[in-house]
Design a protein around this motif. Structure first.
Motif, mmCIF file in Angstrom:
data_model
loop_
_atom_site.group_PDB
_atom_site.id
_atom_site.type_symbol
_atom_site.label_atom_id
_atom_site.label_comp_id
_atom_site.label_asym_id
_atom_site.label_seq_id
_atom_site.Cartn_x
_atom_site.Cartn_y
_atom_site.Cartn_z
ATOM 1 N N ARG A 99 -39.681 -27.495 -4.613
ATOM 2 C CA ARG A 99 -38.891 -28.374 -5.256
ATOM 3 C C ARG A 99 -38.971 -28.141 -6.688
ATOM 4 N N THR A 138 -31.568 -25.469 -0.577
ATOM 5 C CA THR A 138 -30.491 -26.399 -0.243
ATOM 6 C C THR A 138 -30.814 -27.525 -1.438
ATOM 7 N N THR A 167 -31.623 -30.384 -1.434
ATOM 8 C CA THR A 167 -32.737 -31.377 -1.081
ATOM 9 C C THR A 167 -34.004 -30.869 -1.148
ATOM 10 N N ASN A 168 -34.407 -29.447 -0.704
ATOM 11 C CA ASN A 168 -35.463 -28.913 -0.912
ATOM 12 C C ASN A 168 -35.674 -28.206 -2.247
ATOM 13 N N PRO A 170 -33.687 -29.120 -5.669
ATOM 14 C CA PRO A 170 -32.598 -29.686 -6.369
ATOM 15 C C PRO A 170 -32.686 -29.147 -7.782
#
Length: 411
Positions: A329, A354, A356-357, A359
């Motif tokens: 992250r 992504t 999400t993973n 940011p």
């Protein structure tokens, strides 16, 4: 200054404490450093860059420079010896002496804390490594670029090279914090990397440039090489252009497909940067062969920068699976990471990166450029990271199923 060093210049100066940069840049000094040069300088603690760039000095390095047969005349209180001989390109060169830095040079230097760049650019010295060298350096904290560009360093890396012994002769945890560039440009160093090389490096933070351009270091990277490197923060350019690393029997077998051990970084929980760690741009080889393990970085939750990590590793094969960066992250920069990895021929995971993973990613410049054999569906980075730097990210990745729909600025 011109001429030779007077043999008694510093002898008996028992109250002398600091003598850093004393002859820095004195290219007119010639001849060998006199025997017992620091004899009797028992309070001396700082000789940083003492002979730096004294390119006219000749002869081998001698232990009696600072260690005397009479114990109370030795310089055993020296703490700082950074760059002591840095740039002394005239030292060495005697074809009859293959050990122009003696194995006992650091004997009884228990207080020595910093020796960074001590022999940096001493390109004429001929010597090999010994597991005896560092045994007495109980307070050593920094040895960055210690042997950088020592082109006369040859032979193999011995086991237990960096082991330090306590007063009872037992192995102790190293106090070392930084060891960047240790063998950078040591092109004659050869053989395999011992698995125990970093076993005492529990406190080490920097391993940047460690084997940079070591053309003859060969064999696979041992699975346990970093098993004790819990505090390492940066490995930038660590194996850059070390063109025979990865040439080993295991990865020629279909039963062992991996280019790197799957658990190589499992202990590196504080690792933040691996920029150009394995890049192969100088044309001497292609290094890593085989597939990248899918969870190579799973424990590296603080990893931030991986730009150029595998640049031009043309013998990497397989794909880039979705789970590769699932736990990272903190990632911010993955530019050039797989640039010119033309051998990658598997599927590019549609959720490799992504928002999400991962940011915090801000740049994808040339991340997959030149990966012309990758298949699968490109991750929709242009949607998930609309403000990121993206130039040439998917350049030449024409086998991706959605290549035609990738925005032009991303390819």
């Amino acid at each position: 200054l011109l001429g030779e060093l007077p043999p008694n210049l510093l002898k008996g100066k028992s109250k002398l404490n600091t003598a850093y940069n004393c002859f820095d840049g004195c290219t007119g000094l010639i001849g060998e450093i006199p025997d017992n040069f620091f004899e009797g300088c028992t309070a001396l603690s700082n000789i940083n860059y003492f002979f730096k760039d004294c390119s006219g000095l000749t002869g081998p390095i001698k232990t009696n420079l600072w260690t005397n047969a009479v114990a109370n005349k030795s310089c055993n209180n020296i703490v700082y010896a950074n760059g002591l001989f840095e740039g002394c390109t005239g030292l060495g060169g005697d074809p009859s002496n293959l050990q122009e830095i003696p194995y006992d040079f650091f004997d009884k230097k228990y207080r020595l804390a910093e020796i960074s760049e001590m022999f940096n650019n001493c390109s004429n010295l001929s010597f090999t490594l010994s597991s005896e060298w560092f045994k007495d350096l109980r307070q050593l904290t920094k040895m960055n670029y210690l042997f950088s560009n020592c082109q006369g360093l040859s032979g193999v890396i011995p086991e237990k090279l960096f082991v330090t012994l306590d007063a009872e002769g037992n192995e102790m945890t190293s106090t070392l914090l930084e060891a960047a560039g240790m063998f950078r440009y040591c092109r004659q160093l050869s053989g395999r990397i011992p698995e125990d090389l970093f076993q005492k490096f529990l406190n080490v933070r920097k391993l940047d440039d460690f084997f940079d351009t070591c053309y003859h270091i060969e064999g696979g990277i041992p699975a346990g090489l970093f098993s004790q490197c819990y505090n390492v923060v940066s490995m930038n350019n660590m194996f850059s252009n070390a063109c025979k690393v990865g040439e080993y029997e295991e990865n020629l077998s279909t039963e062992y497909p991996w280019a790197l051990p799957p658990d190589l970084f499992d202990s590196c929980v504080n690792l933040q940067s691996t920029s150009y760690m394995f890049e192969m741009w100088d044309g001497h080889g292609t290094s890593l062969r085989g597939e990248l393990p899918p969870e190579l970085f799973k424990n590296c939750t603080r990893l931030q920068v991986t730009d150029g990590m595998f640049v031009a590793c043309g013998l990497l094969t397989g794909g880039l699976p979705n789970e590769m960066f699932r736990t990272n992250r903190a990632l911010t920069n993955v530019s050039n990471m797989f640039w010119a990895c033309g051998g990658l021929n598997g599927e590019l995971g549609a959720t490799l990166f992504t928002n999400t993973n991962n940011p915090k990613i801000t740049t994808f410049y040339q991340t997959f450029s030149g990966c012309s054999k990758l298949t699968g569906t490109a991750p929709a980075l242009w949607t998930m990271f609309p403000k990121a730097t993206m130039g040439l990210c998917f350049n030449g990745c024409s086998k991706l199923s959605n290549y035609a729909s990738i925005p032009d600025q991303w390819k």
